[in-house]
Design an enzyme around this catalytic site. Sequence first.
Site, PDB file in Angstrom:
ATOM      1  N   HIS A 157      38.091   4.608  30.998  1.00 18.02           N
ATOM      2  CA  HIS A 157      37.226   3.757  30.654  1.00 18.02           C
ATOM      3  C   HIS A 157      35.859   4.173  31.049  1.00 18.02           C
ATOM      4  CE1 HIS A 157      35.829  -0.757  30.754  1.00 18.02           C
ATOM      5  NE2 HIS A 157      35.240  -0.233  31.495  1.00 18.02           N
ATOM      6  N   GLU A 158      35.568   4.566  32.298  1.00 23.39           N
ATOM      7  CA  GLU A 158      34.391   5.074  32.756  1.00 23.39           C
ATOM      8  C   GLU A 158      33.916   6.306  31.996  1.00 23.39           C
ATOM      9  OE1 GLU A 158      32.657   3.028  34.520  1.00 23.39           O
ATOM     10  OE2 GLU A 158      34.197   1.641  35.067  1.00 23.39           O
ATOM     11  N   HIS A 161      31.879   5.190  29.085  1.00 21.11           N
ATOM     12  CA  HIS A 161      30.495   5.016  29.422  1.00 21.11           C
ATOM     13  C   HIS A 161      29.739   6.183  29.606  1.00 21.11           C
ATOM     14  CE1 HIS A 161      30.915   0.600  29.855  1.00 21.11           C
ATOM     15  NE2 HIS A 161      31.803   0.829  30.840  1.00 21.11           N
TER      16      HIS A 161
END
Length: 923
Positions: A157-158, A161
């Site tokens: 998920h990170e 980003h």
Amino acid sequence: KMEQKWWDLFMALLLLLDVKGSLVKLHNGGYEDVVIGIHPKIAENAKIINSIKVISLHFASSYLFRASQRRFYFRTVKIVIPLTWASKPEYKRASRESYVNADIIVAEPFVKYGDGPYTSQYQGCGKKGRYIHFTSNFLTNDSLVNIYGSRGRIFVHEWAHLRWGVFEEYSYDAPFYSSGINKIEATRCSASITGQYRFATTGGRTRRCRIERHTELYEPGCLFIPYKKQTSLASIMFMQSLSSVSQFCDKSNHNLMAPNMQNKMCSYKSTWEVISGSADFASSRPLGAPPPDPIIHLMKTRERIVCLVLDASAQMGKDNRLSRLIRAAKLFLLQIIEEGSWVGIVTFNSKANIQAGLQKVFSDKERESLTSHLPTTASGDSDICEGVTTAFQVFSRKLTSTEGCEIVLLTNGEGLDLSPCLSKIQSQEIIIHTIAFGSKASNELEKLADMTGGKTFYATDSLDSNGLIDAFGGISSGSGDASQQSIQLESKAEKIASMNLLQGVVTIDKTVGKDTLFLIAWSSSTSTPEISLIDPKGKKYLNKDFLIENSNIRTARLKISGTAKTGNWPYSFKNTDSADQVISLTVTTRAASATVPPVTVKTYISNSNNSFPNPMIIYAEVSQGFLPVIGAKVIATVESTSGKPVELALYDEGAGADIIKHDGIYSRYFIAFSDNGRYSIKVSVHGYDKTSRRIHRQNQAMYVSGYVDSTGGIVLNPPRPVINVTDTSFGIGNFDRISSAGSFMVTGVPAGGGTYKDVYPPNKITDLEVIFNENDTFILTWTAPGNDYDFGQADRYEIKMSRNPLDLTEANFANATSLDTSALIPEFSGVKQTFQYKPDELAKENGTLIYFAIRAIDASDNVGEVSNIARATLLLRAEPPSSTPPFIVIIVCIAVMCAVLGIALCALHKWKQSRRESMVSMD
């Protein structure tokens, strides 16, 4: 041919380095050299290493492989162990890997406000982030898995980003939205993720959420509690913790109605559309077989080892360069270099000489000793290869390996030819920081620094500039321990007329004050300025209190013993010479406490090599620990090879180049290109009493409030930790900071010194908002752009509306419905503007969504990008209820009916009685 070969090699290496600072390379779908840095303040804990290994080896890589449709995985990961941890045989020596250039950092927040992982993103959609932040508790506390999901899922998920510049698909600010009449949905992607809407009460119980009449949305505090078991596969950027979720939202399931950052920042593109438009995606293809497990390397940080390689050629004897070099290098040795570091000194012209072998810095004694080996004369030609290769000898006399050693190379760099020593430089695994001194320094210096992972700086020959001192001040350790690093409070230089004063105030705040040094320099050798410095308690320091070197160096310095007093330090330096001269002041200090982090400034630029007319963006991240500092005055000073310094105010208002309001990252476009060549950047920050701190809120992995289990029962997690950001204890007070952002190169600037044709459009508006009020009027607000990005005043606006946000994207904007903006005049950049629009005919239905977008155009018909797309929800007021409660109305009605019936019965009774009496009378 040699120049072309060198340039090709440099470009290839630059592509491998990818983003400046990051060492990540993508090769056949595998990410190599992903660096995870552990902060030196983290206590040694084997569980942290084991947890990282599990994240990388056992889940994250395979999860990324599935999520990216078999394109990407993690091939090699390097974990940087801090110097404070014990050495082990399995630890290799770190070379160019460090905490400060890590892609993922493990560090504790200064104020404990939770363990939510987040990614620092300071650029727009599709742009890479700065770093991912995990806390040690997140990596070792298994109870957090119930809140965030498995750590491998969080990692991916990170990573999305950080690597691909996508944003969150939930929203803490707008957790719900209306999707039609009496339809309220949680902000999410995809909308097929199901759950219940509950309000947590006492004792772990919940109730149904209530709807607020004025918003037609659920009350504040209402929670979307997802079902533990789902069928939806998307999306990782909403709730990666769900076991079914293994994909990113794409065109087929992207939720256009969700008021989240992904839709706002990426113009309603799905996360997969952004990812598939990345450079990573373009250079990869789906892989056949599943990838192997990542290889983990454990790298131990070593003591800092630095060799100053200083040009002492004849060119350094011109324009007062040598004395300025000595001042700046002295400051580096006396203040900048951290205690416990090893330092050596090499000088070079056509030959190189070792002036000082590696010496460990324990105290001021070693620092002063090293300053005695700085060059005092300048002659001969300049051979940089001689200087660099001699520095290798300095290292090899003390060390078995040069991995991770640093060279600070200062030169005017004329006639630079690195080809004789290039292969040796590449093989040594050293870091070379370059300082180009003067306008004729070769462009090869930047290539050398980029190739080795070093920093680049530039100092002009202008005497009324502290550029050289600022450059040395920017070469700090990569350990990440701010308590050990030098912090610059002031850097000021001005030409002062005879018998006039250089005056000002330096503020020493409560987070700093240890090892504070005041350094004064002047350009005339005939007379020392008259010095007056007053501490906050009124104690005055005069010439007699300073150590004065009134020779070729012309400096006076004062070191405050212990910790300097907190408050304002007014100063006054009088030019006692008969002629004008330049007087400068530099103030450096360190953190007052090893446990309380100081306020720091980190500066970034959008790229280090720019071509006209592309704008540069300058960023300054102001923080204490990981808490953003807002409300400061931030000024960037940009100096070119021939032009005057340009001052540029940076802002943190979520407009123009700044993508998120009040995140502590101040930014601004820079377009004042006066000529080709180098530009240096210095950032000064001034905080005031009302300056406050706030927590990071953007781009955190979602804190899941709880789940609905298979039996229909609701299992709540503890409430999400928050801190009161309005608490007065979070004020910092007055403070000063100076930070060097290094240098960048510009090519392609037309001749004419900045008088070229207008080629810059207004900047993109990023904070457009709209509401629909009770008068059936749409009210739009935004921050005005400029004529040239965020400078000046645009000429006119175009505003469009639609019921479909995709009609308002860049590709479709021209065909959308236009609003009449003939009476709307743009304000100057930075001013808030308002526009009201009342449609003549609008089919109104409660919950209807109307979307708006705007763009600005300048007088030269340069058209700005389409803004973020804002939406309004039509909420139609119901008929106002009666002032009399319904149950009273019913009772009254019944009473009236009974009374009427009673009167009628009574009248009938009397009529019958009267009739009987009449009949009797007749008888």
